[in-house]
Design a protein around this motif. Structure first.
Motif, PDB file in Angstrom:
ATOM      1  N   VAL A   1      -3.901  15.353 -12.390  1.00  0.00           N
ATOM      2  CA  VAL A   1      -2.685  14.700 -11.539  1.00  0.00           C
ATOM      3  C   VAL A   1      -3.485  14.271 -10.174  1.00  0.00           C
ATOM      4  N   ASN A   2      -3.274  12.945  -9.574  1.00  0.00           N
ATOM      5  CA  ASN A   2      -4.562  12.717  -8.313  1.00  0.00           C
ATOM      6  C   ASN A   2      -3.047  12.166  -6.960  1.00  0.00           C
ATOM      7  N   THR A   3      -3.773  12.307  -6.308  1.00  0.00           N
ATOM      8  CA  THR A   3      -2.714  11.700  -5.180  1.00  0.00           C
ATOM      9  C   THR A   3      -3.593  10.677  -4.228  1.00  0.00           C
ATOM     10  N   GLY A   4      -3.095   9.832  -3.693  1.00  0.00           N
ATOM     11  CA  GLY A   4      -3.374   9.170  -3.013  1.00  0.00           C
ATOM     12  C   GLY A   4      -3.141   7.781  -2.126  1.00  0.00           C
ATOM     13  N   GLU A   5      -3.663   6.719  -2.247  1.00  0.00           N
ATOM     14  CA  GLU A   5      -2.849   5.563  -0.952  1.00  0.00           C
ATOM     15  C   GLU A   5      -3.312   4.388  -2.648  1.00  0.00           C
ATOM     16  N   ALA A   6      -2.926   3.517  -2.496  1.00  0.00           N
ATOM     17  CA  ALA A   6      -3.239   2.823  -4.154  1.00  0.00           C
ATOM     18  C   ALA A   6      -2.388   1.471  -3.627  1.00  0.00           C
ATOM     19  N   LEU A   7      -3.104   0.536  -4.063  1.00  0.00           N
ATOM     20  CA  LEU A   7      -2.182  -1.180  -3.765  1.00  0.00           C
ATOM     21  C   LEU A   7      -0.987  -1.186  -5.341  1.00  0.00           C
ATOM     22  N   VAL A   8      -0.049  -1.162  -4.688  1.00  0.00           N
ATOM     23  CA  VAL A   8       0.967  -0.735  -6.006  1.00  0.00           C
ATOM     24  C   VAL A   8       1.836  -2.397  -5.815  1.00  0.00           C
ATOM     25  N   SER A   9       1.569  -3.413  -7.300  1.00  0.00           N
ATOM     26  CA  SER A   9       1.654  -4.399  -7.665  1.00  0.00           C
ATOM     27  C   SER A   9       3.770  -4.075  -7.170  1.00  0.00           C
ATOM     28  N   LEU A  10       4.499  -4.756  -7.124  1.00  0.00           N
ATOM     29  CA  LEU A  10       5.997  -3.928  -7.048  1.00  0.00           C
ATOM     30  C   LEU A  10       6.311  -5.015  -8.229  1.00  0.00           C
TER      31      LEU A  10
ATOM     32  N   ARG B   1       1.061  -1.070   0.065  1.00  0.00           N
ATOM     33  CA  ARG B   1       0.586  -0.258   0.365  1.00  0.00           C
ATOM     34  C   ARG B   1       0.867   1.227   0.160  1.00  0.00           C
ATOM     35  N   ARG B   2       0.811   1.739  -1.003  1.00  0.00           N
ATOM     36  CA  ARG B   2       1.214   3.710  -0.575  1.00  0.00           C
ATOM     37  C   ARG B   2       0.685   4.407  -1.348  1.00  0.00           C
ATOM     38  N   ILE B   3       1.443   5.895  -0.977  1.00  0.00           N
ATOM     39  CA  ILE B   3       0.913   6.973  -1.021  1.00  0.00           C
ATOM     40  C   ILE B   3       1.528   7.153  -3.363  1.00  0.00           C
ATOM     41  N   VAL B   4       0.568   7.704  -4.140  1.00  0.00           N
ATOM     42  CA  VAL B   4       0.672   7.336  -5.367  1.00  0.00           C
ATOM     43  C   VAL B   4       0.095   8.753  -5.552  1.00  0.00           C
ATOM     44  N   SER B   5       1.067   8.987  -6.491  1.00  0.00           N
ATOM     45  CA  SER B   5       0.359  10.034  -7.898  1.00  0.00           C
ATOM     46  C   SER B   5       0.261   9.926  -9.273  1.00  0.00           C
ATOM     47  N   VAL B   6      -0.953   9.645  -9.875  1.00  0.00           N
ATOM     48  CA  VAL B   6      -0.880   9.425 -10.815  1.00  0.00           C
ATOM     49  C   VAL B   6      -1.363  10.049 -12.195  1.00  0.00           C
ATOM     50  N   VAL B   7      -1.006  10.102 -13.053  1.00  0.00           N
ATOM     51  CA  VAL B   7      -1.096  11.430 -13.994  1.00  0.00           C
ATOM     52  C   VAL B   7      -1.829  10.723 -14.718  1.00  0.00           C
ATOM     53  N   PHE B   8      -2.743  11.724 -15.798  1.00  0.00           N
ATOM     54  CA  PHE B   8      -3.393  11.230 -17.136  1.00  0.00           C
ATOM     55  C   PHE B   8      -3.016  12.494 -18.172  1.00  0.00           C
ATOM     56  N   VAL B   9      -3.091  11.655 -18.955  1.00  0.00           N
ATOM     57  CA  VAL B   9      -2.762  12.824 -20.283  1.00  0.00           C
ATOM     58  C   VAL B   9      -3.020  12.125 -21.060  1.00  0.00           C
ATOM     59  N   ASP B  10      -4.711  13.120 -22.329  1.00  0.00           N
ATOM     60  CA  ASP B  10      -4.969  12.646 -23.025  1.00  0.00           C
ATOM     61  C   ASP B  10      -5.239  14.222 -24.543  1.00  0.00           C
ATOM     62  N   LEU B  11      -5.067  13.458 -25.627  1.00  0.00           N
ATOM     63  CA  LEU B  11      -5.065  14.822 -27.121  1.00  0.00           C
ATOM     64  C   LEU B  11      -6.363  14.538 -26.983  1.00  0.00           C
TER      65      LEU B  11
END
Length: 672
Positions: free
Chosen positions: A128-137, A36-46
């Motif tokens: 850009v959104n930041t929050g907790e996620a389940l991360v597959s290392l 479980r990690r705090i991550v920031s996810v970025v979405f870019v769309d044309l």
């Protein structure tokens, strides 16, 4: 040899990153693990690409998308982000996984702004959104394997759909974490599909300061002794022309930069000058970036100057043509130039610094050298070793990771001082907390104790308390990110052991770790290494006879380590710890309460209830009726309705509550 699970490259023992693909070997070693990690996810769309592509041949679509994908990937990776997937013209990137760097949300927003400003002939929407996620290392995004899962991803996608053309929109946690570094404008809340309430949003405008910098507090609390030592060193440097190298060492947030700023004012008052350079954690333009920044300051060269203007200023400041030519290469003003012998380049740097020091006593401040390239570290040590009879002080600021990369840093130099920067004392920490909170000393004392004397943590916790109007709540993302980055920098085996210890609690025992790990191989060495890193400390005594007892140096480190574990792994480890306590304690008093906590966390309430009752009885015998009531209430919550124990627990709870209410009256009668 260490084999990278990402590409199969064999790496030498002790390597932390794969020599072929750059994958962190600690993360690679954990392939298959989830955290479980705090991550920031970025979405870019044309914008408008779908309608545009309808009239294009598939090969033309590919020819158009390929350079766009390459550009966006390069920008994200230059900020240490990972591109998780390409979905047609949409791109998803993750910051903070598989490795955290402590400022991942800021990196994500800076990367988004760089993409926004760097795309040509196309328009984009970015979120850009930041929050907790389940991360597959162990995920391999390049093969299409998903890395992160959680609401943070879905919300980022919804925000991107609402972003204005050419805009970067961010969620509330991203805004809260980065508002000191990024200028924002308020945006209308986003009605996101699947969300009960509108999602708060802001528009990122621009970065407020250079990468790696942080707004410093006006108040300096404590550090009088450190400043006195630095002042004495400067007086000897300036008065006796004795060059000196000083390295201030301390973890993130401990106050290295604030101390240096205060010392720079002292140097100025005593007739000296100081120039500052910083090693960047990402997007560094050259190996000698931090030093080249200082040379530019001394020559009056601005970043906005053209190469021609920069060269002219350099030659006016440095009359020696050969030295000027070498410095031009180091500054990037002569991209075609080269030096066959690095020793010649370093000699020219030395000649320049000598001429500067003859004009006026000079201090070179180099921040964050734990991120510096090996070439810059070599240059600093060479200057410290070969400068003679000149008033030059080289002040370097670094995290302890510097000594992992350069264990012999400063060794053998004629004049070198290491200054470890310790946490603030309890009194100093409470003073700073009081300044930030403006509340009661009780609240300030509690905050200072939680922060462990780290000034940045005190400020962040105080800000969270002020905004939430409560002392509780979750840990600020900034603090969690900094500590997660410190854990990610550990060798894989040390990090895994620290996560096991976190399940036991702030205090833990070697036997409990052996029970979790299923063996003792290498345990002594790993515990010793964690103690040397100042993450844990071994207690001189132990409440369990024959067991080595340890404690986390900082309760927040324990909390962050614990939060990394998925629920299933936590339950499994809690069960092992409970078994350890059953075998090694009398199951009375605090041991009974600990057993109850661990069995409950292990998902075995039926095994927790008897220990809660036993602990409640012990509390009653000691006339801690209020504590007994709490324990009976916890037991009652774990027993299903209709169970035969319900009536007995309700009776116990009622009697304990009644006794707790009447105890103050009884005490008053005894004193009358």
């Amino acid at each position: 040899m260490l084999k990278c699970s990402n590409c199969g490259q064999e790496n030498p023992e002790g390597a932390r990153f794969c020599l072929a693909c750059g994958q962190p070997l600690g993360a690679a070693a954990a392939a298959g693990r989830d955290e479980r990690r705090i991550v920031s996810v970025v979405f870019v769309d044309l914008v408008g690409f779908t309608s545009r592509s309808e009239s294009l041949d598939p090969e033309d679509v590919q020819a158009f998308l390929a350079p766009y994908h390459d550009f966006v990937r390069r920008e994200f990776e230059s900020f240490s982000g990972v591109v998780e997937k390409f979905i047609g013209d949409a791109i998803v990137a993750v910051f903070g996984a598989p490795t955290a760097y402590g400022d991942d949300a800021e990196r994500a927003v800076r990367a988004a702004l760089a993409v926004r400003d760097g795309v040509d002939d196309v328009q984009v929407r970015i979120a850009v959104n930041t929050g907790e996620a389940l991360v597959s290392l162990g995920a391999r995004p390049e093969l299409g394997e998903a890395m992160v899962a959680g609401d943070v991803v879905n919300t980022a996608s919804r925000l991107q759909s609402a972003a204005p053309v050419g805009g970067v929109i961010v969620g509330s946690e991203t805004y809260a974490t980065t508002r000191d570094a990024i200028e924002y404008e308020a945006a209308a809340p986003v009605d996101a599909k699947g969300k009960a309430e509108p999602v708060e949003a802001w528009l990122a405008v621009r970065a407020l300061h250079a990468a790696g910098e942080r707004r410093q507090s006006d108040d300096l609390v404590g550090r009088a002794r450190e400043l006195e030592v630095l002042r004495g060193t400067w007086e000897r440097v300036a008065g006796e022309s004795v060059p000196h190298l000083v390295t201030v060492l301390g973890p993130a947030g401990i106050g290295k930069t604030r101390l240096a700023q205060e010392f720079e004012e002292i140097v100025a008052e005593l007739g000296g000058r100081s120039v500052r350079g910083r090693s960047l954690p990402y997007r560094e333009s050259s190996a000698y970036f931090a030093f080249s920044t200082q040379v530019k300051q001394l020559c009056g060269i601005f970043e906005s100057d053209s190469p021609e203007v920069g060269l002219q200023k350099l030659r006016e400041r440095v009359p020696d043509e050969n030295v000027a030519r070498h410095l031009a290469i180091l500054l990037g003003l002569d991209p075609e130039g080269s030096v066959e012998d690095r020793e010649e380049l370093f000699f020219s740097v030395r000649v320049f610094i000598e001429s500067v020091a003859r004009e006026q006593p000079t201090m070179l401040v180099l921040e964050d050298i734990h991120w510096a390239d090996r070439g810059l570290l070599d240059l600093v040590e060479l200057l410290a070793a070969r400068l003679r009879d000149l008033p030059v002080l080289i002040l370097t600021l670094a995290r302890p990771e510097l000594l992992d990369a350069r264990p012999a840093w400063g060794g053998g130099l004629p004049a070198y001082s290491a200054m470890p920067l310790s946490p603030l004392s309890s009194a100093e920490a409470e003073q700073l907390a009081q300044l930030r909170l403006g509340q009661s000393m009780e609240a300030a004392s509690k905050l200072a104790d939680t922060a462990g004397g780290n000034p940045l943590f005190i400020e962040q916790l105080a800000a969270t308390m002020a905004e939430s109007s409560a002392a509780g709540g979750s840990m600020p993302t900034t603090i969690r990110g900094i500590l997660a980055a410190r854990l990610d920098a550990l060798p894989a085996e040390e990090r895994a052991l620290l996560l096991d210890a976190a399940v036991v609690g702030k205090t833990f025992w070697r036997g409990a770790l052996e029970r979790i790990a299923g063996g003792t191989d290498g345990l002594s060495g790993l515990l010793g290494a964690l103690e040397r890193r100042d993450l844990i400390v071994r207690d001189t005594g132990s409440i369990i006879e024959g067991e080595q007892q340890f404690g986390f140096k900082h309760v927040l480190i324990r909390d962050v380590a614990y939060e990394l574990l998925p629920r299933a792994e936590r339950r499994e480890r809690h069960a092992r710890v409970a078994e350890f306590f059953e075998e090694s304690t009398a199951e009375l008093g605090e041991a009974a309460a600990a057993l109850a906590r661990h069995w409950r966390a292990a998902g075995a309430p039926e095994r927790a209830v008897p220990y809660l009752i036993r602990a409640g009885e012990q509390a009653e015998h000691g006339w801690a009726k209020d504590q007994a009531a709490i324990l009976y209430r916890e037991a009652l919550d774990l027993v299903p309705e209709g169970d035969g124990q319900v009536a007995d627990l309700r009776r116990r709870l009622a009697m304990a509550r009644a006794a707790a209410v009447h105890i103050p009256d009884a005490r008053q009668l005894m004193t009358d």
